[in-house]
Design a protein around this motif. Structure first.
Motif, PDB file in Angstrom:
ATOM      1  N   ARG A   1      75.998 -61.491  41.022  1.00  0.00           N
ATOM      2  CA  ARG A   1      76.619 -60.187  41.264  1.00  0.00           C
ATOM      3  C   ARG A   1      77.095 -60.155  42.709  1.00  0.00           C
ATOM      4  O   ARG A   1      76.376 -60.612  43.599  1.00  0.00           O
ATOM      5  CB  ARG A   1      75.609 -59.058  41.074  1.00  0.00           C
TER       6      ARG A   1
ATOM      7  N   ASP B   1      64.645 -48.987  32.733  1.00  0.00           N
ATOM      8  CA  ASP B   1      65.850 -48.196  33.009  1.00  0.00           C
ATOM      9  C   ASP B   1      65.697 -47.405  34.324  1.00  0.00           C
ATOM     10  O   ASP B   1      64.775 -46.603  34.467  1.00  0.00           O
ATOM     11  CB  ASP B   1      66.091 -47.233  31.846  1.00  0.00           C
TER      12      ASP B   1
ATOM     13  N   ARG C   1      75.387 -49.954  39.849  1.00  0.00           N
ATOM     14  CA  ARG C   1      75.480 -50.926  38.747  1.00  0.00           C
ATOM     15  C   ARG C   1      74.303 -50.752  37.781  1.00  0.00           C
ATOM     16  O   ARG C   1      74.449 -50.868  36.574  1.00  0.00           O
ATOM     17  CB  ARG C   1      75.443 -52.342  39.294  1.00  0.00           C
ATOM     18  N   LYS C   2      73.131 -50.499  38.350  1.00  0.00           N
ATOM     19  CA  LYS C   2      71.927 -50.379  37.508  1.00  0.00           C
ATOM     20  C   LYS C   2      71.938 -49.053  36.746  1.00  0.00           C
ATOM     21  O   LYS C   2      71.596 -49.010  35.562  1.00  0.00           O
ATOM     22  CB  LYS C   2      70.700 -50.473  38.416  1.00  0.00           C
TER      23      LYS C   2
ATOM     24  N   ASP D   1      83.191 -49.547  39.827  1.00  0.00           N
ATOM     25  CA  ASP D   1      82.043 -49.136  39.012  1.00  0.00           C
ATOM     26  C   ASP D   1      81.807 -47.633  39.008  1.00  0.00           C
ATOM     27  O   ASP D   1      80.972 -47.143  38.260  1.00  0.00           O
ATOM     28  CB  ASP D   1      80.769 -49.827  39.537  1.00  0.00           C
TER      29      ASP D   1
ATOM     30  N   GLU E   1      73.835 -48.832  33.467  1.00  0.00           N
ATOM     31  CA  GLU E   1      73.316 -49.465  32.245  1.00  0.00           C
ATOM     32  C   GLU E   1      72.758 -48.443  31.262  1.00  0.00           C
ATOM     33  O   GLU E   1      72.559 -48.739  30.094  1.00  0.00           O
ATOM     34  CB  GLU E   1      72.208 -50.476  32.610  1.00  0.00           C
ATOM     35  N   ASN E   2      72.493 -47.210  31.738  1.00  0.00           N
ATOM     36  CA  ASN E   2      71.941 -46.183  30.848  1.00  0.00           C
ATOM     37  C   ASN E   2      73.073 -45.553  30.023  1.00  0.00           C
ATOM     38  O   ASN E   2      74.023 -45.024  30.593  1.00  0.00           O
ATOM     39  CB  ASN E   2      71.226 -45.124  31.695  1.00  0.00           C
TER      40      ASN E   2
ATOM     41  N   ARG F   1      63.699 -54.616  34.842  1.00  0.00           N
ATOM     42  CA  ARG F   1      63.994 -54.643  33.397  1.00  0.00           C
ATOM     43  C   ARG F   1      64.038 -53.236  32.813  1.00  0.00           C
ATOM     44  O   ARG F   1      64.713 -52.993  31.832  1.00  0.00           O
ATOM     45  CB  ARG F   1      62.900 -55.440  32.670  1.00  0.00           C
TER      46      ARG F   1
END
Ligand code: AMP
Ligand code: GLY
Length: 426
Positions: free
Chosen positions: A360, A303, A17-18, A40, A21-22, A301
């Motif tokens: 989440r 990347d 999930r993280k 995902d 975000e990129n 916070r």
């Protein structure tokens, strides 16, 4: 970029999930992933421990960057093999993964380099082990040397329990070959803190601290599990404790691994106990913790892909690793009976648990077939909420967790309560 994440639990779901975000990320493959990860990433049915299969897939799919998350493939040399075909990775090579794969290795490392840990001896002979265990005070801690899914640690209140523990591990081989050797160590007391840290082998940047809840029952009773819930940040990890950990534990560990020719790159997990004599290492893991990752990464916070690449390329000193000031709580929803016998294949109703923007639902043991989500493991889901305060995060994680249902669903009802008491005392 095409990314491959090896593994298929809640930790991998949080990582995926993280990473997503990129904006440079075009595609994420999960090997093997699970029923929830399928929303995902593209799940590929190759087991994390099928190193040949993983490497072949990475080559044929022209993967640009690989993240190897679980301990087994790391210990088996998955990253070494991917490096050999020119694929950059996040995760240590096998020689460095030894820091988790062998407790005998990690205890000897700490002794050699003066890193604070419980006093101990190691044995490959059960009789010598028993004689030593009975020669000191109780409780005494008996640990299988190798990987045992976090369950190979037995805390023995008296001589009979110590004899039984050594028999279970070394003779009955309850944890298989992991029990060929044991570590017998002094029992330490104090609150536990988990600190995951990014490192490129030169710089170490700790993530927000967290607290796991390893026992299956409320008020820390019952058997040890892989983890029934987590909170972050951990109130026992004060700025003063953090500074001591950096000077006495984190930097010396990175230097020790370099001195041994086992440079560690990736996520190094410090399992710490804050004793009256200061912080001591209970264990190292060569990877992100599960379910620590499910509270730590939602608070990140910066990347994640940029940080992971910096760990691989040795540029972590120039890379921002920032966390938000808020708190997070993750409640694990497990199959009734876990960590012992439990049923699989129960239909799961999520009940809109993830409808709030600060909640989440990370999938640990789920499968998806013909559009139906079912349980497929002991730990099934991790429901994480983030909020400005820990109290709110706990409240909202439980509110969301209670919307989920499946037959024989079990959760602890006190995740975060010890941390709340500590905050109230501060
Ligand atoms: P480990 O797999 O080494 O992290 O151990 C699992 C759990 O057992 C830890 O999280 C602690 O709660 C407990 N434990 C391990 N070693 C000790 C020790 N020396 N003293 C007290 N508790 C321990
Ligand atoms: N939650 C503990 C671990 O990942 O080992």
């Amino acid at each position: 970029m095409k990314i491959m994440v090896v593994g298929g639990g809640g930790r991998e779901h949080a990582i995926i999930r993280k990473l997503a975000e990129n904006p440079e990320v075009e595609k994420i493959y999960a090997l093997p992933g699970n029923g929830g990860i399928a929303s995902d990433a593209q799940c590929v049915p190759i087991a994390a421990t099928d190193i040949e299969g993983v490497v072949r897939f990475a080559f044929e799919s022209a993967i640009d960057f690989a993240v190897v998350a679980p301990d087994d493939p790391l210990a088996m040399g998955c990253v070494d093999r991917l490096h050999a075909i020119g694929i950059p990775c996040f995760g240590p090579e096998a020689r460095a993964a030894e820091i988790e794969a062998s407790k005998v290795f990690s205890k000897n490392l700490m002794k050699k380099y003066g890193i604070p840990t419980a006093k101990y001896e190691t044995f490959s002979d059960p009789e010598a082990a028993t004689a030593y265990a009975l020669s000191g005070s109780f409780p005494v801690v008996v640990k299988a040397d190798g990987l045992a899914l976090g369950k190979g640690v037995l805390i023995c209140a008296d001589a009979d329990a110590a004899r039984d523990a050594i028999k279970t591990i070394m003779l009955d081989k309850h944890f298989g070959e992991s029990g060929n050797r044991v570590v017998i160590e002094e029992f330490l007391e104090g609150p536990e803190v988990s600190v995951l840290a990014f490192t490129d082998g030169k710089t170490v940047k700790p993530m927000v601290s967290s607290m796991d809840h390893k026992r299956v029952g409320d008020h820390d009773t019952g058997l040890n599990t892989g983890g029934m819930g987590t909170i972050a940040p951990n109130p026992y990890y004060t700025p003063a404790v953090a500074e001591r950990c950096m000077q006495e534990i984190f930097l010396p560990t990175i230097a020790a691994m370099n001195a041994e020719g086992r440079t560690f790159r990736g996520c190094l997990y410090f399992g710490l106990m804050i004793t009256k004599d200061g912080p001591k290492v209970i264990e190292y893991n060569c990877r992100f913790g599960d379910p620590e990752t499910q509270v730590v990464l939602p608070l990140l916070r910066s990347d994640l892909l940029t940080i992971m690449r910096a760990c691989e390329y040795g540029t972590l000193d120039q890379t921002e690793v920032e966390f938000s000031d808020g708190a997070a709580c993750c409640v694990i929803l497990a199959s009734g009976g876990y960590p012992e016998k439990y049923e699989k294949g129960r239909e799961i109703r999520l009940g809109g648990a993830e409808n709030a923007s600060n909640v989440r639902v990370f999938h640990s043991g789920t499968s998806l077939k013909d559009g139906v989500l079912r349980t497929s493991g002991g730990r099934v889901l991790g429901v994480t909420a983030t909020a400005p305060t820990l109290g709110d995060a706990i409240h909202e994680a439980y509110a969301a967790a209670r919307k989920v249902s499946f037959q024989d669903m079990y959760m602890r009802s006190d995740i975060g309560q010890r941390a709340m008491r500590a905050l109230n005392e501060q």
